[in-house]
Each structure stands twice: as structure tokens, then as C-alpha cells.
Write an enzyme that holds these catalytic residues in place. Structure first.
Site, PDB file in Angstrom:
ATOM      1  N   SER A 207      43.216  32.939  36.040  1.00 41.85           N
ATOM      2  CA  SER A 207      43.775  34.204  36.514  1.00 41.85           C
ATOM      3  C   SER A 207      43.161  35.189  36.544  1.00 41.85           C
ATOM      4  O   SER A 207      42.265  35.102  34.959  1.00 41.85           O
ATOM      5  CB  SER A 207      45.681  34.499  35.373  1.00 41.85           C
ATOM      6  OG  SER A 207      45.790  35.902  35.023  1.00 41.85           O
ATOM      7  N   SER A 208      42.132  35.531  37.578  1.00 44.54           N
ATOM      8  CA  SER A 208      40.840  36.095  36.884  1.00 44.54           C
ATOM      9  C   SER A 208      41.085  37.715  36.218  1.00 44.54           C
ATOM     10  O   SER A 208      42.307  38.132  36.093  1.00 44.54           O
ATOM     11  CB  SER A 208      40.632  37.594  38.848  1.00 44.54           C
ATOM     12  OG  SER A 208      40.480  35.922  39.511  1.00 44.54           O
ATOM     13  N   MET A 209      39.923  38.060  35.692  1.00 42.58           N
ATOM     14  CA  MET A 209      40.107  39.407  35.247  1.00 42.58           C
ATOM     15  C   MET A 209      40.285  40.125  35.809  1.00 42.58           C
ATOM     16  O   MET A 209      40.047  40.911  37.107  1.00 42.58           O
ATOM     17  CB  MET A 209      38.650  39.879  34.598  1.00 42.58           C
ATOM     18  CG  MET A 209      38.556  40.579  33.132  1.00 42.58           C
ATOM     19  SD  MET A 209      36.489  40.382  33.122  1.00 42.58           S
ATOM     20  CE  MET A 209      36.666  41.862  32.057  1.00 42.58           C
TER      21      MET A 209
END
Length: 368
Positions: free
Chosen positions: A82-84
């Protein structure tokens, strides 16, 4: 306990939450897209620490080594996440979505970014392709639980998804070495945003405007995304790649740290596409360091030894390729061109492939 509101406030304090995305970010609970156990977090062991990570502006690694069993102590390559959130917003800012746009997402991951797009544009306008079938299945579950039903398919994102074409926007959440022609066919008039680069330097977004099936744009940002699985860069521990071989020795008067600064590294990456580097500081507080280079095929390596105050630096090269010589040549060419910054380069893509140019599309530097 941390909450979604805390994430919103964090992003606002960084001035990275645009007003057009605020309601979406506040409405879509990130916790619905993060597993109970991930790299560094375990909701059963420490629910408060788990929530603190989920609702912070940090990436959350949800898969390593493509989901394969990894023995204790083995190298762990991050392969899904889950990306920044601030990085997600940066990409969406470059994408410039408009109400009613149809969007193709390459790399579904947990489904969190697709959920944002659904909230903003409607489920029927969002299509997402995920190369890992198990990751795609989990993303569908996450999205359904959160109340969204975009089209999520398992497949090779390089082929896009013709079932939803034509698209007005394509957003890719993995690093690409080249822009597939298929994307231009499925988005003949619109915008494409993707992390782009080669093994040597992959820290750029390519933002391309497509007109009549031909794309042109430039580079920006400093993304750090996982690779398109079919064209990954090399990776691993030095101990797994170097086996005490003895290479050819020499010297250089180029300070090794200079060649890995962003602008020269970007330029070098246009010709040295299949090798990567790692800077290793000495552990004795001497200020000395070793700059390692490795070819993706693991057959060649090179080192440059840095010492504070030195005027020349020891070089060693091993294997069929003289990696330091390749890097040095590119670095000197960059100097000869006047040390251009990355912002002066552009990318064009059409039926004949992709071309990187300097200042003018006719001044082609590379065809990686």
C-alpha cells in the site's frame, strides 16, 4: 488509537492534500486495504502500533518475494504494498483526472488507490490490472468490503485492458522501462503517468500527454516503486553477488559519489540500463566507503573505493563488462553536454518506440 482522520491531518500538515481529493481521502478508510499482518506490523501482537503505521504517511509492504515462502534470513524483496499516501496524491496530481474520466490503473496492489479513483469518478469509470492473481483477488475483496466495485482483472499490465478502452487516463504503480504501445492504443487521447527508468536510476515519473496515439512528456519527482515484474532490475545482498573474485585494478580521478547524484545518474541510466549500484559506508567511522556496481545478470561487478581527501580512487572491475568504464564514459558525456538537469530531458513514444531527448524532440539522446 490512530484513525483515518489522523492520516488526513498528517497529509494536510505536509500541504500535500489537494482540496479536490480531501473528501475522498477522508472517506476511504486505509485500514480496509491493509492486512492484519504486514512487514513491521501485526494487529494481534500490537493493534495500536499496527494502526499507527496504517494511518501514517508511510508505505506498507504487504508482500515479499512474490508471495513465495522465504526462509529465515533470506533476502526479502518487496513485491506488493500500500503506497505512501502522499506519493499516491503526487501521482494523481500529475494525472489530472477530471470528472467523467475513464481510468486504467496498472498495478492494483491492495486496491486502495482504485478505491480513491472509484470514490472520485464512480466504479464504472475505473479499471485495474494486477499481475498477481492472488493479490488481485484480495484487492477485489478489500474493495467490495469498502463498498466499491471497479473492474479488477488479473493479467499483464503491459497489455492494458481492452475491455474498458478507450481511456482518458492511465496510471501505473510499478516502474516501467518503456511505455507499451498498447497503452497508447487504449488511451489515444489523454494522459499517462508512470514511474520510469532503468536499473541504474529509476527515480522519475514520466508524465505523457497522448494525442492521436502518440505521446510526449517529461520527467519529474523521486518515486521509489516496485518494478514491472517482467523487467525487474537486479537486487540482492553483496555477499550473494560477490564471491571474492579478483578483478582488474585501476584508478580514477572522478569522486565516486559524483556519478550517483540524481542528474548524472539519470543520464547514465539512459545507456547503462542493466546495471545498478550500492554505496556502502565503512563501519569504522573513517568516512571511507565503497561504491559497488553489479550487472543485472550477476556476471559483472565493479568497485570504486572512496577516501576523504583523496585525489585518486582505486577501481576494480570483474566480469565480461567493465562496469566502471561504462559509467565513467556516460558521466563524462554528461559533462560534455554541460551537465544538463533531468528537467531538460523529455520522452516521446510512437509506433517506432520510445526516444529520450534533450531540450528538443529532434535532439535524441537515447532510444532505451
Amino acid at each position: 488509537m490512530a484513525s483515518q482522520q489522523e492520516l488526513v491531518e498528517c497529509l494536510e500538515s505536509k500541504s500535500v492534500l489537494p482540496k479536490e481529493w480531501r473528501h475522498t481521502v477522508a472517506s476511504v478508510d486505509r485500514a480496509l486495504f491493509v492486512p492484519e499482518v504486514f512487514e513491521g506490523g501485526d494487529i494481534s501482537a500490537d493493534p495500536e502500533a499496527w494502526a499507527q503505521l496504517v494511518y501514517s504517511d508511510v508505505p506498507v509492504v504487504t508482500q515479499v518475494n512474490d508471495g513465495q515462502e522465504t526462509p529465515e534470513g533470506a533476502f526479502r524483496l518487496s513485491t506488493s504494498s500500500s503506497s505512501m499516501p502522499s506519493v499516491m496524491l503526487e501521482m494523481l496530481g500529475l494525472l489530472e483526472v477530471r470528472d467523467g474520466n475513464t481510468v486504467l490503473e496498472i498495478g492494483t496492489g491492495t486496491g486502495y488507490n482504485a478505491a480513491w479513483l472509484c470514490h472520485r469518478l464512480g466504479d464504472h469509470n475505473v479499471f485495474s490490472v494486477e499481475v498477481d492473481a492472488e493479490v488481485a483477488a484480495l484487492a477485489r475483496q478489500n474493495l467490495k468490503h469498502a463498498g466499491f466495485r471497479p473492474t479488477v482483472v488479473a493479467g499483464d499490465g503491459r497489455h492494458g485492458y481492452p475491455g474498458g478502452a478507450p481511456y482518458r487516463r492511465i496510471i501505473c504503480t510499478c516502474t516501467m522501462r518503456e511505455i507499451p504501445r498498447t497503452w497508447l492504443e487504449q488511451c489515444p487521447s489523454g494522459r499517462i503517468v508512470t514511474p520510469w527508468g532503468s536499473s541504474f536510476f529509476s527515480g522519475s515519473y514520466a508524465t505523457l500527454d497522448v494525442v492521436d496515439g502518440e505521446a510526449q512528456g517529461g520527467f519529474s519527482g523521486y518515486p521509489a516503486f516496485m518494478w514491472d515484474r517482467s523487467h525487474r532490475a537486479g537486487a540482492g545482498r553483496i555477499s550473494e553477488l560477490y564471491h571474492q573474485e579478483e578483478g582488474e585494478k585501476g584508478t580514477t580521478d572522478i569522486a565516486p559519489q559524483n556519478v550517483i547524484q540524481d542528474d548524472p545518474a539519470f543520464f547514465t541510466s539512459l545507456s547503462v540500463t542493466d546495471a545498478w549500484y550500492r554505496w556502502c559506508d565503512a563501519d569504522d567511522d573513517s568516512g571511507e566507503a565503497t561504491l559497488w556496481f553489479f550487472s543485472d545478470d550477476r556476471k559483472s561487478w565493479a568497485t570504486v573505493e572512496y577516501a576523504p581527501g583523496a585525489e585518486t580512487y582505486e577501481v576494480e572491475q570483474y566480469g565480461p563488462r567493465a562496469l566502471w568504464a561504462e559509467v565513467q564514459t556516460a558521466f563524462l558525456n554528461w559533462h560534455d553536454l554541460g551537465k544538463p538537469g533531468r528537467s531538460r530531458f523529455g520522452l516521446s513514444v510512437d509506433g517506432s518506440g520510445q526516444r529520450v531527448w534533450l531540450d528538443d524532440p529532434n535532439n535524441v539522446i537515447s532510444r532505451p
